[in-house]
Design an enzyme around this catalytic site. Sequence first.
Site, PDB file in Angstrom:
ATOM      1  N   CYS A  24       0.482  -1.608   5.585  1.00  0.00           N
ATOM      2  CA  CYS A  24      -0.208  -0.822   4.550  1.00  0.00           C
ATOM      3  C   CYS A  24       0.250   0.638   4.561  1.00  0.00           C
ATOM      4  CB  CYS A  24      -1.709  -0.937   4.800  1.00  0.00           C
ATOM      5  SG  CYS A  24      -2.728   0.241   3.923  1.00  0.00           S
ATOM      6  N   CYS A  27      -2.573   3.213   4.769  1.00  0.00           N
ATOM      7  CA  CYS A  27      -3.139   3.217   6.123  1.00  0.00           C
ATOM      8  C   CYS A  27      -2.339   4.150   7.032  1.00  0.00           C
ATOM      9  CB  CYS A  27      -3.148   1.808   6.711  1.00  0.00           C
ATOM     10  SG  CYS A  27      -4.124   0.622   5.771  1.00  0.00           S
TER      11      CYS A  27
END
Length: 99
Positions: A24, A27
């Site tokens: 991600c 993230c």
Amino acid sequence: MKGNFANLINNDQLTLVDFSAEWCGPCKMLAPILKQVKDEMGDSLKIVKIDVDKNQNLANTYQVRGVPTLIFFKNGEQLWRKSGVLQKGEIVQLAKSFL
């Protein structure tokens, strides 16, 4: 992880759980922001990172549909949650409002 997770959130210390994933991009952007938050908040805030791919049951339990998802817990109770990248000031302000 489930038993350990319950121990992490079932206390009177404010805990911010970061549900994320290795793949991600947002993230990865959030990680240094959370480090800055921890540096500013010190021991008044515990930050826990949960990889949704390695902890799918936990992600399902908390209905995490997108990453990153941040959830504040205190005494086992979910106080607040939001998906996406937040800025340091917003996270610190939220944390202080729950202390």
